[in-house]
Write a protein that holds these residues in place. Structure first.
Motif, PDB file in Angstrom:
ATOM      1  N   ARG A 128       0.814  -1.218   0.000  1.00 17.24           N
ATOM      2  CA  ARG A 128       0.000   0.000   0.000  1.00 17.24           C
ATOM      3  C   ARG A 128       0.848   1.269   0.000  1.00 17.24           C
ATOM      4  O   ARG A 128       0.320   2.364   0.056  1.00 17.24           O
TER       5      ARG A 128
ATOM      6  N   LEU B  43       5.310  10.009   8.297  1.00 14.38           N
ATOM      7  CA  LEU B  43       4.467   9.206   7.418  1.00 14.38           C
ATOM      8  C   LEU B  43       4.897   9.422   5.978  1.00 14.38           C
ATOM      9  O   LEU B  43       5.015  10.566   5.521  1.00 14.38           O
TER      10      LEU B  43
ATOM     11  N   GLN C 228       3.494   8.240   2.219  1.00 11.78           N
ATOM     12  CA  GLN C 228       2.365   7.608   1.540  1.00 11.78           C
ATOM     13  C   GLN C 228       2.511   7.769   0.035  1.00 11.78           C
ATOM     14  O   GLN C 228       2.623   8.890  -0.465  1.00 11.78           O
TER      15      GLN C 228
ATOM     16  N   SER D 103       3.977  10.709  -4.348  1.00 12.40           N
ATOM     17  CA  SER D 103       4.005  10.347  -2.927  1.00 12.40           C
ATOM     18  C   SER D 103       4.155  11.607  -2.087  1.00 12.40           C
ATOM     19  O   SER D 103       4.503  12.688  -2.595  1.00 12.40           O
TER      20      SER D 103
ATOM     21  N   THR E  59       2.622   2.521   2.341  1.00  6.80           N
ATOM     22  CA  THR E  59       2.371   3.261   3.575  1.00  6.80           C
ATOM     23  C   THR E  59       3.439   2.904   4.604  1.00  6.80           C
ATOM     24  O   THR E  59       3.598   1.724   4.954  1.00  6.80           O
TER      25      THR E  59
END
Length: 298
Positions: free
Chosen positions: A135, A173, A175, A182, A137
């Protein structure tokens, strides 16, 4: 106005030894994709070369000092990180050692002696509660601890070392969105210990309130492997006191950042950054900064 500026210079000069701490800033100033993980057992060496030109000093209160004000930062950092598993959770330990020079320091026409040598050593440990490659993540939590190993002379105004312990818990984070886009988002709470050898004679205690740091990048990965990013960094808080009396200094600035990176060999990446601070209150304003980073994966 001249007499007021002289008073400001005297007050600021007495506190600059712990105000300008390049080691701490460089440790927590992350680059794009930095929280995308490597496999368990991977060791990474990272070398940094930084230059920053500071063209004015804006106290928390009072006039900005621009004429006859300057500070040049020439800094290198050696960084070693190792990834390993704790059960099913990926973790990392690392050490960073800055060294370099604070040069051409002037405030309102008053010159200060340069400082060169080792900066304060930074130790860090991180874990990834979320490490989901499918994902794209990655959520990590890091604690940086800066220990006062750097060069510090209590009778010298400008110092590479801070003569205090600094704690910096950080969350981050990364992502990804599809094949190209991203984002990176990080937040820090920086907690400063006291420097008990501050002031003009090194006999006063300098304390500092906590700082908050926010960073963000929007990244694009091109088909040829080049990645480009535009980012923001902001500091708030960090008001300083000398024996309980405010000295007009704190950490407050906004900065825009432009980054490009590429793996030029399977295990070696080069990264370059140009940055500019839009404003700064309570300290030096960095007009332009450059960073070159080399990363090698063992």
């Amino acid at each position: 106005m001249v007499s007021k500026n002289i008073a400001i210079v005297a007050s600021l000069g007495a506190a600059l030894a712990v105000t300008f701490m390049p080691g701490v800033v460089s440790a927590t100033e992350l680059e794009p994709y930095e929280f995308v993980t490597a496999p368990d057992g991977t060791t990474v060496f990272i070398g940094y070369a930084l230059y920053g030109h500071h063209d004015k000093l804006a106290p928390d209160k009072g006039p900005t000092l621009k004429d006859g004000t300057n500070l040049d930062l020439e800094l290198s950092i050696a960084r070693v990180a190792h990834y390993f598993n704790i059960g099913k959770t990926l973790a990392l330990v690392e050490v960073l050692q800055p060294f370099g020079t604070l040069n051409k320091a002037r405030i309102g026409g008053t010159s200060f002696k340069r400082s060169s040598g080792l900066g304060d050593t930074i130790l860090a440990a991180a874990v990834w509660p979320i490490n989901d490659k499918k994902r794209q993540t990655y959520f990590g939590v890091t604690l940086y601890v800066t220990i006062p190993t750097g060069k510090y002379d209590k009778l010298q105004t400008i110092n590479l070392g801070g003569n205090r312990v600094v704690y910096d818990p950080q969350i981050a984070l990364h992502q990804g969105f599809g094949e190209h886009w991203s984002t990176d988002l990080t937040a820090d709470l920086i907690v400063y210990g006291d420097n008990d050898e501050a002031g003009a004679l090194g006999e006063q205690t300098l304390s500092q309130r906590n700082s908050v740091q926010l960073q963000g990048f929007l990244n694009y990965k091109w088909n040829n492997g080049l990645t480009t990013s535009i980012g923001y960094q902001g500091y708030r808080g960090g008001r300083q006191r000398l024996d309980g009396v405010s000295n007009g200094l704190r950490t407050d600035f906004n900065e825009v950042r432009f980054v490009a990176s590429k793996f030029i060999a399977p295990k070696f990446q080069l990264l370059g950054e140009v940055n500019h601070q839009l404003n700064a209150r309570g300290g030096f304003r960095q007009d332009v900064g450059f960073l070159l980073r080399g990363l090698y994966i063992f």
